[in-house]
Design a protein around this motif. Structure first.
Motif, PDB file in Angstrom:
ATOM      1  N   ASP A   5       0.825  -1.212   0.000  1.00 42.02           N
ATOM      2  CA  ASP A   5       0.000   0.000   0.000  1.00 42.02           C
ATOM      3  C   ASP A   5       0.857   1.259   0.000  1.00 42.02           C
ATOM      4  O   ASP A   5       0.528   2.240  -0.680  1.00 42.02           O
ATOM      5  CB  ASP A   5      -0.947   0.017   1.206  1.00 42.02           C
ATOM      6  N   ARG A   9       0.663   4.013  -2.793  1.00 40.00           N
ATOM      7  CA  ARG A   9       0.358   5.386  -2.375  1.00 40.00           C
ATOM      8  C   ARG A   9       1.362   6.352  -3.016  1.00 40.00           C
ATOM      9  O   ARG A   9       0.985   7.412  -3.522  1.00 40.00           O
ATOM     10  CB  ARG A   9       0.410   5.460  -0.848  1.00 40.00           C
ATOM     11  N   ARG A  43      -8.504   0.185  -5.898  1.00 37.43           N
ATOM     12  CA  ARG A  43      -7.408   0.317  -4.919  1.00 37.43           C
ATOM     13  C   ARG A  43      -7.119   1.779  -4.627  1.00 37.43           C
ATOM     14  O   ARG A  43      -6.827   2.159  -3.486  1.00 37.43           O
ATOM     15  CB  ARG A  43      -6.151  -0.393  -5.431  1.00 37.43           C
ATOM     16  N   LEU A  47      -7.194   3.442  -0.844  1.00 40.43           N
ATOM     17  CA  LEU A  47      -6.096   4.179  -0.219  1.00 40.43           C
ATOM     18  C   LEU A  47      -6.444   5.639   0.049  1.00 40.43           C
ATOM     19  O   LEU A  47      -5.967   6.240   1.018  1.00 40.43           O
ATOM     20  CB  LEU A  47      -4.845   4.102  -1.101  1.00 40.43           C
TER      21      LEU A  47
END
Length: 191
Positions: A5, A9, A43, A47
């Protein structure tokens, strides 16, 4: 192995920073961020639950980058006058970058300042910290309190002028005006 993640990000924030800076925040939708970052929309939303969260994260990263540039310039300058003028040297280098499009904080405030109180708060905090850093330098130099806000206004005006004019000349003009102010505040013998 799938990216973490944190790695995803970073991909999203790098893409958002590039797109927001070149096209403008409102012109860039989540689909464009998905395409630019290569991160699936599902996704991306997991996030960052909203576009505003991405904008806020991009602005925080820009703040950190500016703080490092400023600190590096100031810490690399041994003289009082040099430390006070370091911001204008940083501006001159920044204005020469091929992708210079002005200050993302000013741009973000212009686009979202009235619609997003959180973005406005981040922009105001960034600009206040920039002025506070100049005030610290001025205090360390023994300068009167009026010098810091005047040096800050020169910096802000140079950023806007350079973005509109498309040249780095504003940095030199702001630096020359800053020398005049510093001379008036500290005397020409300040080194």
């Amino acid at each position: 192995m799938a990216p973490t993640d944190d790695e995803v990000r970073e991909l999203v924030l790098n893409a958002a920073d590039r797109l927001y800076y070149t096209r403008g925040i409102q012109a860039v939708g989540m689909d464009a961020l998905r395409t630019e970052s290569g991160v699936p929309l599902k996704r991306l939303y997991r996030l960052f639950p909203a576009k505003e969260a991405i904008v806020e994260a991009v602005l925080r990263r820009r703040h950190e980058r500016w703080t490092r540039r400023f600190d590096d310039a100031v810490n690399g300058t041994p003289t009082t006058r040099g430390r006070l003028l370091a911001v204008y040297d940083v501006l001159a280098h920044w204005f020469d970058e091929d992708d210079f499009r002005g200050c993302l904080f000013i741009n973000a405030f212009g686009e979202l300042g009235t619609a997003s109180p959180r973005v406005a708060e981040i922009v105001r905090a960034h600009k206040a910290e920039c002025q506070a850093r100049l005030a610290e330098l001025c205090a360390a130099a023994g300068a009167p309190a009026w010098l810091a806000p005047q040096l800050a206004i020169l910096s802000e005006g140079a950023q806007t002028t350079a973005a509109i004019a498309g040249t780095n000349a504003a940095a030199g003009h702001a630096r020359a005006a800053a020398v005049t102010l510093i001379d008036a505040a500290l005397g020409e013998e300040a080194a």
